[in-house]
Enzyme design. Structure first.
Site, mmCIF file in Angstrom:
data_model
loop_
_atom_site.group_PDB
_atom_site.id
_atom_site.type_symbol
_atom_site.label_atom_id
_atom_site.label_comp_id
_atom_site.label_asym_id
_atom_site.label_seq_id
_atom_site.Cartn_x
_atom_site.Cartn_y
_atom_site.Cartn_z
ATOM 1 N N TYR A 223 -0.853 -8.260 7.526
ATOM 2 C CA TYR A 223 -2.068 -8.735 8.038
ATOM 3 C C TYR A 223 -1.770 -10.362 8.481
ATOM 4 C CZ TYR A 223 -4.873 -4.768 7.220
ATOM 5 O OH TYR A 223 -5.393 -3.356 7.471
ATOM 6 N N ASP B 87 0.842 -1.119 -0.175
ATOM 7 C CA ASP B 87 0.090 -0.137 -0.077
ATOM 8 C C ASP B 87 0.804 1.149 -0.030
ATOM 9 O OD1 ASP B 87 -2.343 1.637 0.037
ATOM 10 O OD2 ASP B 87 -2.551 1.024 2.273
HETATM 11 N N1 AR6 Z 1 5.147 -5.331 -4.667
HETATM 12 C C1 AR6 Z 1 4.725 -6.759 -4.736
HETATM 13 N N2 AR6 Z 1 4.359 -7.038 -3.517
HETATM 14 C C2 AR6 Z 1 4.716 -6.424 -2.381
HETATM 15 C C3 AR6 Z 1 5.548 -5.167 -2.450
HETATM 16 C C4 AR6 Z 1 5.556 -4.561 -3.915
HETATM 17 N N3 AR6 Z 1 6.095 -3.410 -3.832
HETATM 18 N N4 AR6 Z 1 5.537 -4.731 -1.157
HETATM 19 C C5 AR6 Z 1 5.260 -5.764 -0.448
HETATM 20 N N5 AR6 Z 1 4.667 -6.770 -1.128
HETATM 21 P P1 AR6 Z 1 1.486 -6.180 2.833
HETATM 22 P P2 AR6 Z 1 -1.260 -7.097 3.820
HETATM 23 C C6 AR6 Z 1 4.072 -8.004 -0.703
HETATM 24 O O1 AR6 Z 1 1.702 -6.008 4.082
HETATM 25 O O2 AR6 Z 1 -0.787 -8.087 4.557
HETATM 26 C C7 AR6 Z 1 -0.478 -1.946 4.749
HETATM 27 O O3 AR6 Z 1 -0.023 -0.994 5.856
HETATM 28 C C8 AR6 Z 1 4.257 -8.421 0.888
HETATM 29 O O4 AR6 Z 1 5.697 -9.270 0.636
HETATM 30 O O5 AR6 Z 1 1.651 -5.079 1.893
HETATM 31 O O6 AR6 Z 1 -2.507 -7.227 3.048
HETATM 32 C C9 AR6 Z 1 -2.076 -1.644 4.360
HETATM 33 O O7 AR6 Z 1 -2.376 -0.219 4.660
HETATM 34 C C10 AR6 Z 1 3.291 -9.440 1.025
HETATM 35 O O8 AR6 Z 1 3.451 -10.678 0.547
HETATM 36 O O9 AR6 Z 1 -0.259 -6.351 2.772
HETATM 37 C C11 AR6 Z 1 -2.781 -2.381 5.441
HETATM 38 O O10 AR6 Z 1 -2.613 -1.756 6.795
HETATM 39 C C12 AR6 Z 1 2.153 -8.868 0.165
HETATM 40 O O11 AR6 Z 1 2.471 -7.962 -0.787
HETATM 41 C C13 AR6 Z 1 -1.844 -3.802 5.801
HETATM 42 O O12 AR6 Z 1 -0.499 -3.204 5.309
HETATM 43 C C14 AR6 Z 1 1.194 -7.926 0.892
HETATM 44 O O13 AR6 Z 1 1.487 -7.706 2.156
HETATM 45 C C15 AR6 Z 1 -2.193 -4.762 4.784
HETATM 46 O O14 AR6 Z 1 -1.498 -5.746 4.810
#
Ligand code: AR6
Length: 357
Positions: free
Chosen positions: A120, A33
């Site tokens: 999450y 995000d």
């Molecule tokens: N490109 C692709 N994947 C990514 C990237 C990127 N640039 N950065 C992280 N990931 P997360 P959630 C992966 O934590 O668990 C935020 O604060 C990461 O390795 O981004 O749904 C929001 O505002 C992981 O496998 O999302 C919410 O508060 C995946 O993306 C909360 O985090 C999701 O990790 C959402 O948590």
């Protein structure tokens, strides 16, 4: 390939829509995000501020601003609380709602991160399974290119048991073969030759790798030929058998689809092959598919190992024990697991090319 798993930074991809794993305020945060908001610029935040937030399991769409995509689809994944609080249903809903919005906005290509699998805390292997299941279900009804992007290797995990099983299978087959190849090669070229992979190439192409001596290739071809004979059903007439021997890849594929009572679209979807590519194969009896496409069809048709080699041979390929990729395919076929997406997850985990186009 309608569904592909890739390793990349989602903010760097060019496509119609990327999906953001947001929180219910839609006002940005950490993880993917944060990266998306940073790359998209202020305009995205301003538009998000007008959306009035988003419930868990729902999705909302905005423009892409400075990103190389037309849209960002924001969805809010569930927080992991042990798995008994409806997490799976909510996560499924994230994928379905995001895909529904993508469809409504005529998107041809959509990229998902593994929603909920970071901050999450959703277990990554389960998060991946939900993603693959929901996307494949959607692709049965709709034509779209959907990518799951994993950020780094550590954020990607297939189940520990599957990984260990496959690793042991590779060890078994690979070591054996290398022992034999080492001997064969030493016989042919002496001690100093370099060990490599022996992917079978089309018979009219030059040998591409150091290890494949002409004898070795012919050995392998005759083995697969032998195998293909072993698989002939005894009820087939000699005339029929001779006809089948001369069949091209495309002819054999279409015949097998008919024999199995499948429709074309059932087959190419199960193979994770794009409709346009299938049309090309259908209309050109001499079409030469890539090895990954040929195997994808063998998997979709649920061919056994001998039948797979027979089909591959018609495209100039064979499975060998000197390639990890081939051994992983063999693992799934011998275990009767013909789910192309599960195979692709495993191939991805072992850094191999994926099945499909
Ligand atoms: N490109 C692709 N994947 C990514 C990237 C990127 N640039 N950065 C992280 N990931 P997360 P959630 C992966 O934590 O668990 C935020 O604060 C990461 O390795 O981004 O749904 C929001 O505002 C992981 O496998 O999302 C919410 O508060 C995946 O993306 C909360 O985090 C999701 O990790 C959402 O948590």
């Amino acid at each position: 390939m309608p569904l592909q798993i890739i390793r990349n930074d989602i903010t760097k991809l060019t496509c119609d829509a990327i999906v953001n794993a947001a929180n219910s305020s839609l006002l940005g945060g950490g993880g993917v995000d944060g990266a998306i908001h940073k790359a998209a610029g202020k305009g995205l935040l301003l538009e998000c501020m007008k959306l009035g937030g988003c419930k868990v399991g729902q999705a909302k769409i905005t423009g892409g601003y400075n990103l190389s995509c037309k849209y960002v689809i924001h969805t809010v994944g569930p927080k992991w609380h042990g798995g008994t609080n409806g997490e799976r249903e909510l996560l499924e809903s994230c994928y379905r709602e995001s895909l529904r919005l993508a469809l409504e906005h005529d998107c041809q290509s959509v990229v998902f991160p593994l929603i909920s699998s970071g901050i999450y805390g959703y277990p990554k292997d389960q998060a991946l399974k939900v993603a693959v299941d929901c996307i494949t279900e959607f692709l049965i009804e709709h034509d779209m290119l959907v990518y799951i992007v994993v950020f780094d290797k550590s954020s990607f995990k297939i189940s520990e048991k599957l990984f260990t099983d496959i690793a042991a299978f590779i060890d078994d087959k690979y070591v054996d073969t290398h022992f034999i190849f080492r001997r064969t090669q030493r016989d042919a070229w002496g001690e100093s030759a370099v060990l490599g992979t022996t992917e079978l190439v089309r018979s009219d192409e030059p040998v591409q790798v150091a290890l494949s001596s002409e004898e070795l290739r012919e050995d392998e071809i005759s083995t697969s030929e032998k195998n293909s004979f072993q698989t002939q059903a005894p009820s087939i007439s000699l005339e029929e058998m001779l006809k089948q021997e001369d069949e091209s890849f495309s002819q054999a594929l279409l015949r097998k689809i008919d024999e199995r009572g499948m429709t074309d679209s059932e087959c190419y979807k199960k193979a994770n092959v794009d409709r346009k590519l299938f049309s090309k194969i259908r209309s050109d009896i001499h079409y030469h598919p890539s090895k990954t496409t040929a195997i994808a069809f063998a998997v979709a048709l649920e061919l056994n190992l001998d039948e797979t080699n027979d089909l591959l041979q018609r495209a100039g390929f064979a499975l060998s024990h000197s390639s990890k990729f081939d051994i992983i395919i063999e693992y799934f076929i011998t275990n009767g697991n013909y789910n192309v997406f599960e195979i692709n997850e495993a191939l991805f985990a072992f850094d191999q090319a994926l099945l499909g186009v």
